[in-house]
Design a protein around this motif. Sequence first.
Motif, PDB file in Angstrom:
ATOM      1  N   GLU A   1     -25.641  -6.895 -10.550  1.00  0.00           N
ATOM      2  CA  GLU A   1     -27.075  -6.284 -10.587  1.00  0.00           C
ATOM      3  C   GLU A   1     -27.864  -6.748 -11.770  1.00  0.00           C
ATOM      4  OE1 GLU A   1     -26.459  -4.753  -7.011  1.00  0.00           O
ATOM      5  OE2 GLU A   1     -28.226  -4.650  -8.009  1.00  0.00           O
ATOM      6  N   ASP A   2     -28.161  -7.961 -11.687  1.00  0.00           N
ATOM      7  CA  ASP A   2     -28.929  -8.767 -12.797  1.00  0.00           C
ATOM      8  C   ASP A   2     -28.564  -8.145 -14.171  1.00  0.00           C
ATOM      9  OD1 ASP A   2     -30.457 -10.120 -11.041  1.00  0.00           O
ATOM     10  OD2 ASP A   2     -31.940  -8.251 -10.775  1.00  0.00           O
TER      11      ASP A   2
ATOM     12  N   GLN B   1     -31.660   1.871  -7.645  1.00  0.00           N
ATOM     13  CA  GLN B   1     -31.599   0.273  -7.557  1.00  0.00           C
ATOM     14  C   GLN B   1     -31.626   0.071  -8.912  1.00  0.00           C
ATOM     15  OE1 GLN B   1     -36.392   1.321  -7.321  1.00  0.00           O
ATOM     16  NE2 GLN B   1     -35.753  -0.128  -6.157  1.00  0.00           N
ATOM     17  N   SER B   2     -31.624  -1.152  -9.308  1.00  0.00           N
ATOM     18  CA  SER B   2     -31.415  -1.708 -10.673  1.00  0.00           C
ATOM     19  C   SER B   2     -32.744  -1.616 -11.119  1.00  0.00           C
ATOM     20  CB  SER B   2     -31.062  -3.422 -10.455  1.00  0.00           C
ATOM     21  OG  SER B   2     -32.319  -4.134 -10.135  1.00  0.00           O
TER      22      SER B   2
ATOM     23  N   CYS C   1     -34.637  -3.893 -12.738  1.00  0.00           N
ATOM     24  CA  CYS C   1     -35.463  -4.790 -12.589  1.00  0.00           C
ATOM     25  C   CYS C   1     -36.127  -4.744 -11.378  1.00  0.00           C
ATOM     26  CB  CYS C   1     -34.994  -6.009 -12.396  1.00  0.00           C
ATOM     27  SG  CYS C   1     -34.420  -6.635 -14.312  1.00  0.00           S
ATOM     28  N   GLU C   2     -35.503  -4.038 -10.168  1.00  0.00           N
ATOM     29  CA  GLU C   2     -36.242  -3.731  -8.848  1.00  0.00           C
ATOM     30  C   GLU C   2     -37.098  -2.466  -9.131  1.00  0.00           C
ATOM     31  OE1 GLU C   2     -32.651  -4.809  -5.791  1.00  0.00           O
ATOM     32  OE2 GLU C   2     -32.445  -2.864  -6.875  1.00  0.00           O
ATOM     33  N   TYR C   3     -36.710  -1.643  -9.966  1.00  0.00           N
ATOM     34  CA  TYR C   3     -37.648  -0.606 -10.048  1.00  0.00           C
ATOM     35  C   TYR C   3     -39.132  -1.118 -10.936  1.00  0.00           C
ATOM     36  CZ  TYR C   3     -39.527   3.886 -12.271  1.00  0.00           C
ATOM     37  OH  TYR C   3     -40.469   4.822 -12.420  1.00  0.00           O
TER      38      TYR C   3
ATOM     39  N   LEU D   1     -40.616  -3.657 -10.539  1.00  0.00           N
ATOM     40  CA  LEU D   1     -41.586  -4.193  -9.379  1.00  0.00           C
ATOM     41  C   LEU D   1     -42.784  -3.250  -8.482  1.00  0.00           C
ATOM     42  CD1 LEU D   1     -38.994  -6.423  -7.165  1.00  0.00           C
ATOM     43  CD2 LEU D   1     -40.811  -7.162  -8.918  1.00  0.00           C
TER      44      LEU D   1
ATOM     45  N   ASP E   1     -41.813  -7.634 -13.505  1.00  0.00           N
ATOM     46  CA  ASP E   1     -40.749  -8.449 -13.135  1.00  0.00           C
ATOM     47  C   ASP E   1     -39.965  -8.901 -14.265  1.00  0.00           C
ATOM     48  OD1 ASP E   1     -39.053  -9.474 -11.468  1.00  0.00           O
ATOM     49  OD2 ASP E   1     -40.191 -11.441 -10.967  1.00  0.00           O
TER      50      ASP E   1
END
Length: 604
Positions: A351-352, A428-429, A431-433, A435, A440
């Motif tokens: 997850e990144d 979520q990760s 990084c997804e949060y 967004l 980003d």
Amino acid sequence: MYEHYFNLSENPFTLAPNPRYFYLSEQHREALAHLQYGLNENGGFILLTGEVGTGKTTAWRCLVENLPADIDLAIVLNPRLNEIELLETICDELGITYEQGSGIKNLSDKLNRHLLETYANHRRTIVIVEEAQNLSTEVLEQLRLLTNLETNESKLLQIILIGQPELSDKIAAPELRQLRQRIIARFHLKPFAAKDVRAYINHRLSIAGASPRLYSDAAVRRLVKHSRGIPRVINLICDRALLGCYSEERGYVDATMIDRAAKEVLGQPIHPLHKQSGKPTIYNNNFVRPAVAAVGAVAIIAVAALLAPPYFPILFNDNRLSGNMVEHSLDIMESGLDKIGLANMVETMREDDDVIANDVQPTDTATAENGTIKTATYRVALDLSEPSESATASAPWQNSLAIAARQQDPYRTLFNLWNINLPEMLEQSPCEYALRHQLDCWHRRGNISSIKRVNRPALLKMISTEGQLFQAVLKSINGANQLQLTAANKTIEINENELDDVWTGEYTLLWKRPQNYRDTIYPGDTDQTVGWLTEQFTSLPGYGPPIAESSFYDYDLESRIRLLQKRCGLFVDGLIGKETLIKINTLTGKPPQLQSGEGCLGVG
């Protein structure tokens, strides 16, 4: 020669084995998994084969970098030996003394006594044979006989054979059927897949400080055809293409430049789709030159470890583990470790790099059906206990920072600088949060200069003196180049030299991505982001009159982009990439910065 022209810190495509440039593809991860599985077994042969230049040497050296301290290792680099010379080489590698002129029996006896002593001291012995396709049948049989050395409970010696595909053909001979029966793990290393070629190029360019879009998509497609995915050939063609760009004062590599570079490097540009007499075209004799054959394959890196079966770790880097690799690793590892628990830890690392694997636990039970691992929502499992003041005060600065990093998710510290509160529970990760807030993540590997260039706070991946992997935020840099690092409630100041000792070179920063932006925009492209850019230049003084809004990246806008790149210390290529957009973000907005003032000449 071209490093200064492209603003590179060094040549990114040298064939010299620089550990910082090692790229662990899915193929290499699977090869390492097979090697690890074999080494966890009790004795026998392990076989790793692959075509010239596919990274066999890289794989086994990566394994060697991560061997436990209780392993004694003998490496045979010259396989053109007879039986006695082989035994002498192994004895030399293990530090066993013998009389000159000793026969096979005396050498075998000395080796057997040494292995028994090693076993009594709770140590293991491994022999690695490079270029094993050149071993004679007699020497291969002698190696098999060495694996007969054993106690009632355990084999005393394990042998890894590394070679080209001819090695498999040789072992298939009827007279070596006993050896074949002792192979406990084997893997054939293939060239990069097309998607890995772009990732490999970007990886090396990023470390050298260049734009990852220095090669156009068309250029990469041509490179895939010419190189057939072989890392060594990719390096040769990419290096020659950059030299051509430098000589012609061009800003990036296109498909034509790759074709010309391939012709110079290989003697003849060959495409797998071209046919002659019903057979695929092959490279001529210039494909492997003596100068190339004398150089090491691809760079080696000390890879971080995720604890797994008894002796050996699962190796990984910042490249994401594929689902197939996770399932494959679980299938081949016979250990007491709960397979579902291992899958959860590895899945989390995908997850990144959001959190360190040891700090993540599944909130729900993961299940396995038909061999498919199903993972659940993850939460950060933080140790909220405060470290003792005496322990923190007496520890080196990096260790005390690592202790503080356990108190709070390091991403939370980074998000706080953007005035964003990260929820305690995330489905979520991070990084997804991000967004959701029009931000980003940008994951990179580089040096402190590359971070200064974008002038953003960054999450750095570091290693303490105790070998613990942790993350801390580079919050600011003052005028004296003192770096302020923060983890939870702990903040310290260090200089750049001190950072070099502990930083892995990996970092993550946040930036505001324009709506609809997908990837680097080239002159002549049509992209909705271009319209956004024309609006931004309207608010920037010193760049000429307002531009009519358009989605076509024309010469007028390109000239302004080049002027901005020159004023802001970026590589002047006219391409609209992430660094250029980050600079525009800073000049037109108010994001957090490492240093006050963007340093762009002529910009108010």
